[in-house]
Design a protein around this motif. Structure first.
Motif, PDB file in Angstrom:
ATOM      1  N   LEU A 152     -15.970  79.936  -5.264  1.00 52.44           N
ATOM      2  CA  LEU A 152     -16.138  78.783  -4.394  1.00 52.44           C
ATOM      3  C   LEU A 152     -14.923  78.632  -3.485  1.00 52.44           C
ATOM      4  O   LEU A 152     -13.775  78.610  -3.946  1.00 52.44           O
ATOM      5  CB  LEU A 152     -16.322  77.514  -5.229  1.00 52.44           C
ATOM      6  CG  LEU A 152     -17.529  77.494  -6.176  1.00 52.44           C
ATOM      7  CD1 LEU A 152     -17.545  76.191  -6.978  1.00 52.44           C
ATOM      8  CD2 LEU A 152     -18.833  77.662  -5.407  1.00 52.44           C
ATOM      9  N   TYR A 153     -15.199  78.532  -2.187  1.00 53.20           N
ATOM     10  CA  TYR A 153     -14.153  78.385  -1.163  1.00 53.20           C
ATOM     11  C   TYR A 153     -13.701  76.930  -1.148  1.00 53.20           C
ATOM     12  O   TYR A 153     -14.435  76.036  -0.742  1.00 53.20           O
ATOM     13  CB  TYR A 153     -14.720  78.825   0.183  1.00 53.20           C
ATOM     14  CG  TYR A 153     -13.903  78.441   1.384  1.00 53.20           C
ATOM     15  CD1 TYR A 153     -12.560  78.779   1.480  1.00 53.20           C
ATOM     16  CD2 TYR A 153     -14.495  77.770   2.450  1.00 53.20           C
ATOM     17  CE1 TYR A 153     -11.816  78.431   2.601  1.00 53.20           C
ATOM     18  CE2 TYR A 153     -13.766  77.431   3.576  1.00 53.20           C
ATOM     19  CZ  TYR A 153     -12.431  77.769   3.643  1.00 53.20           C
ATOM     20  OH  TYR A 153     -11.703  77.425   4.751  1.00 53.20           O
ATOM     21  N   THR A 154     -12.456  76.672  -1.593  1.00 51.49           N
ATOM     22  CA  THR A 154     -12.025  75.314  -1.908  1.00 51.49           C
ATOM     23  C   THR A 154     -11.183  74.621  -0.837  1.00 51.49           C
ATOM     24  O   THR A 154     -10.673  73.527  -1.082  1.00 51.49           O
ATOM     25  CB  THR A 154     -11.251  75.313  -3.240  1.00 51.49           C
ATOM     26  OG1 THR A 154     -10.269  76.354  -3.227  1.00 51.49           O
ATOM     27  CG2 THR A 154     -12.196  75.529  -4.408  1.00 51.49           C
ATOM     28  N   ALA A 188     -12.820  80.160  -8.244  1.00 56.51           N
ATOM     29  CA  ALA A 188     -12.510  79.274  -7.126  1.00 56.51           C
ATOM     30  C   ALA A 188     -11.157  79.652  -6.545  1.00 56.51           C
ATOM     31  O   ALA A 188     -10.277  80.151  -7.256  1.00 56.51           O
ATOM     32  CB  ALA A 188     -12.503  77.808  -7.571  1.00 56.51           C
ATOM     33  N   GLY A 189     -10.992  79.377  -5.254  1.00 56.55           N
ATOM     34  CA  GLY A 189      -9.708  79.656  -4.633  1.00 56.55           C
ATOM     35  C   GLY A 189      -9.633  79.214  -3.194  1.00 56.55           C
ATOM     36  O   GLY A 189     -10.660  79.073  -2.528  1.00 56.55           O
ATOM     37  N   HIS A 190      -8.441  78.951  -2.740  1.00 46.67           N
ATOM     38  CA  HIS A 190      -8.038  78.599  -1.385  1.00 46.67           C
ATOM     39  C   HIS A 190      -7.528  77.151  -1.351  1.00 46.67           C
ATOM     40  O   HIS A 190      -8.286  76.217  -1.539  1.00 46.67           O
ATOM     41  CB  HIS A 190      -9.155  78.779  -0.353  1.00 46.67           C
ATOM     42  CG  HIS A 190      -8.623  78.987   1.030  1.00 46.67           C
ATOM     43  ND1 HIS A 190      -8.413  80.246   1.567  1.00 46.67           N
ATOM     44  CD2 HIS A 190      -8.228  78.121   1.980  1.00 46.67           C
ATOM     45  CE1 HIS A 190      -7.926  80.143   2.786  1.00 46.67           C
ATOM     46  NE2 HIS A 190      -7.798  78.864   3.056  1.00 46.67           N
ATOM     47  N   ASP A 191      -6.225  77.021  -1.135  1.00 45.37           N
ATOM     48  CA  ASP A 191      -5.544  75.732  -0.978  1.00 45.37           C
ATOM     49  C   ASP A 191      -5.517  74.893  -2.251  1.00 45.37           C
ATOM     50  O   ASP A 191      -5.232  73.690  -2.189  1.00 45.37           O
ATOM     51  CB  ASP A 191      -6.143  74.926   0.174  1.00 45.37           C
ATOM     52  CG  ASP A 191      -5.739  75.476   1.537  1.00 45.37           C
ATOM     53  OD1 ASP A 191      -4.934  76.421   1.574  1.00 45.37           O
ATOM     54  OD2 ASP A 191      -6.232  74.958   2.548  1.00 45.37           O
ATOM     55  N   LEU A 192      -5.784  75.480  -3.402  1.00 43.52           N
ATOM     56  CA  LEU A 192      -5.528  74.769  -4.646  1.00 43.52           C
ATOM     57  C   LEU A 192      -4.017  74.739  -4.881  1.00 43.52           C
ATOM     58  O   LEU A 192      -3.311  75.705  -4.599  1.00 43.52           O
ATOM     59  CB  LEU A 192      -6.236  75.462  -5.810  1.00 43.52           C
ATOM     60  CG  LEU A 192      -7.766  75.461  -5.745  1.00 43.52           C
ATOM     61  CD1 LEU A 192      -8.344  76.303  -6.875  1.00 43.52           C
ATOM     62  CD2 LEU A 192      -8.326  74.045  -5.781  1.00 43.52           C
ATOM     63  N   SER A 211      -7.875  81.505  -8.340  1.00 40.71           N
ATOM     64  CA  SER A 211      -6.969  82.444  -7.697  1.00 40.71           C
ATOM     65  C   SER A 211      -6.093  81.657  -6.732  1.00 40.71           C
ATOM     66  O   SER A 211      -6.603  81.043  -5.791  1.00 40.71           O
ATOM     67  CB  SER A 211      -7.765  83.525  -6.950  1.00 40.71           C
ATOM     68  OG  SER A 211      -6.901  84.392  -6.243  1.00 40.71           O
ATOM     69  N   ILE A 212      -4.788  81.659  -6.967  1.00 39.15           N
ATOM     70  CA  ILE A 212      -3.871  80.823  -6.190  1.00 39.15           C
ATOM     71  C   ILE A 212      -2.703  81.668  -5.718  1.00 39.15           C
ATOM     72  O   ILE A 212      -2.065  82.364  -6.520  1.00 39.15           O
ATOM     73  CB  ILE A 212      -3.374  79.626  -7.022  1.00 39.15           C
ATOM     74  CG1 ILE A 212      -4.562  78.815  -7.555  1.00 39.15           C
ATOM     75  CG2 ILE A 212      -2.463  78.732  -6.178  1.00 39.15           C
ATOM     76  CD1 ILE A 212      -4.188  77.657  -8.443  1.00 39.15           C
ATOM     77  N   GLY A 213      -2.419  81.604  -4.431  1.00 46.51           N
ATOM     78  CA  GLY A 213      -1.329  82.391  -3.869  1.00 46.51           C
ATOM     79  C   GLY A 213      -0.367  81.588  -3.038  1.00 46.51           C
ATOM     80  O   GLY A 213       0.771  81.346  -3.422  1.00 46.51           O
ATOM     81  N   HIS A 214      -0.811  81.128  -1.865  1.00 45.34           N
ATOM     82  CA  HIS A 214       0.092  80.511  -0.891  1.00 45.34           C
ATOM     83  C   HIS A 214       0.876  79.353  -1.490  1.00 45.34           C
ATOM     84  O   HIS A 214       2.111  79.301  -1.391  1.00 45.34           O
ATOM     85  CB  HIS A 214      -0.709  80.041   0.324  1.00 45.34           C
ATOM     86  CG  HIS A 214       0.143  79.436   1.398  1.00 45.34           C
ATOM     87  ND1 HIS A 214       0.805  80.200   2.341  1.00 45.34           N
ATOM     88  CD2 HIS A 214       0.443  78.138   1.666  1.00 45.34           C
ATOM     89  CE1 HIS A 214       1.475  79.402   3.148  1.00 45.34           C
ATOM     90  NE2 HIS A 214       1.282  78.150   2.759  1.00 45.34           N
ATOM     91  N   ALA A 215       0.190  78.410  -2.118  1.00 43.46           N
ATOM     92  CA  ALA A 215       0.877  77.233  -2.656  1.00 43.46           C
ATOM     93  C   ALA A 215       1.803  77.620  -3.803  1.00 43.46           C
ATOM     94  O   ALA A 215       2.942  77.138  -3.898  1.00 43.46           O
ATOM     95  CB  ALA A 215      -0.142  76.197  -3.113  1.00 43.46           C
TER      96      ALA A 215
END
Length: 240
Positions: A152-154, A188-192, A211-215
């Motif tokens: 899911l694109y979060t 799920a992932g993106h901006d979490l 999946s969490i990267g940037h933050a």
């Protein structure tokens, strides 16, 4: 139980800005796992502006948890994934010049294409996940592609969370519930991030992986990588 996969693309972005091998993305993958990460995610793009195809090859022997490779299923990407054989491949509909993943698959329009690609990856023993939004009809059609999971694109959740957490999470809770009912596992992932992760995990079920990267990598600049991974894991644990 929701697992934490750390996306290390941003570490490669810093390295590429200067050249050389500092920071070392291979060592970063090793350390993320040593500090508690339950998976490593990479997203090699055709222009190799962060993770390079060779990085993927170099990292694979160091993975003792799970290895997830994201990307658009181009011919070169397909060859790389079949060479490396990660635990999971996450298919995203990004064009080559996309700054970041910002939309899910239209699983009606691209169903036959996805069915073909997914069948080939699964034949090689690789679990598949496809990037989707919360449109329930598209999730139903995602099932027909043969994929094992949906991610899911979060970003919409993260954007709305600061205003109304319940309204932000409701579409994702409904999407995950439907996915589970029809036999799909859910990522799920993106901006979490540290502010919104616990609430998301508490309300969205089933949820197998975030999946969490940037933050996470940004937080590591302030708190240190080992401490930050433990902070994210505690958020997941506290949501149970």
């Amino acid at each position: 139980m929701t697992r934490l996969s750390v996306n290390i693309n941003k570490i490669a972005t810093i390295r590429n800005a200067r050249g050389g091998n500092i920071p070392d993305v291979r060592l970063a993958a090793i350390n993320c796992q040593r500090y508690g990460a339950e998976g490593i995610t990479v997203h090699p793009r055709p222009d190799e502006r962060h993770i390079r195809y060779q990085d993927v090859r170099d990292i694979k022997p160091e993975i003792v948890t799970e290895f997830n490779i994201e990307g658009y299923p181009s011919e070169d990407f397909f060859k790389l994934v079949n060479e490396v054989k990660p635990n999971q491949v996450t298919l995203v509909p990004d064009p080559p010049d996309a700054l970041t993943s910002n939309a899910g698959w239209d699983t009606v329009k691209h169903k036959e294409f996805l069915k073909d690609v997914i069948a080939k990856f699964q034949a090689a023993g690789i679990r598949t996940s496809i990037f989707v939004e919360t449109d329930l009809e598209l999730i139903r059609h995602a099932k027909e592609t043969g994929t094992n999971r949906v991610e899911l694109y979060t970003e919409p959740y993260a954007s709305e969370f600061v205003n109304d957490p319940l309204r932000a999470v409701e579409p994702f809770a409904k999407a995950a519930e439907l996915a589970g009912q029809i036999g799909l596992e859910v990522n799920a992932g993106h901006d979490l991030n540290l502010d919104n992760l616990e609430y998301f995990v508490k309300h969205v079920k089933p949820l197998h992986e975030v999946s969490i990267g940037h933050a996470l990598i940004s937080d590591a600049l302030y708190f240190g990588l080992e401490n930050v991974i433990q902070m994210y894991l505690r958020k997941i644990h506290d949501a149970r």
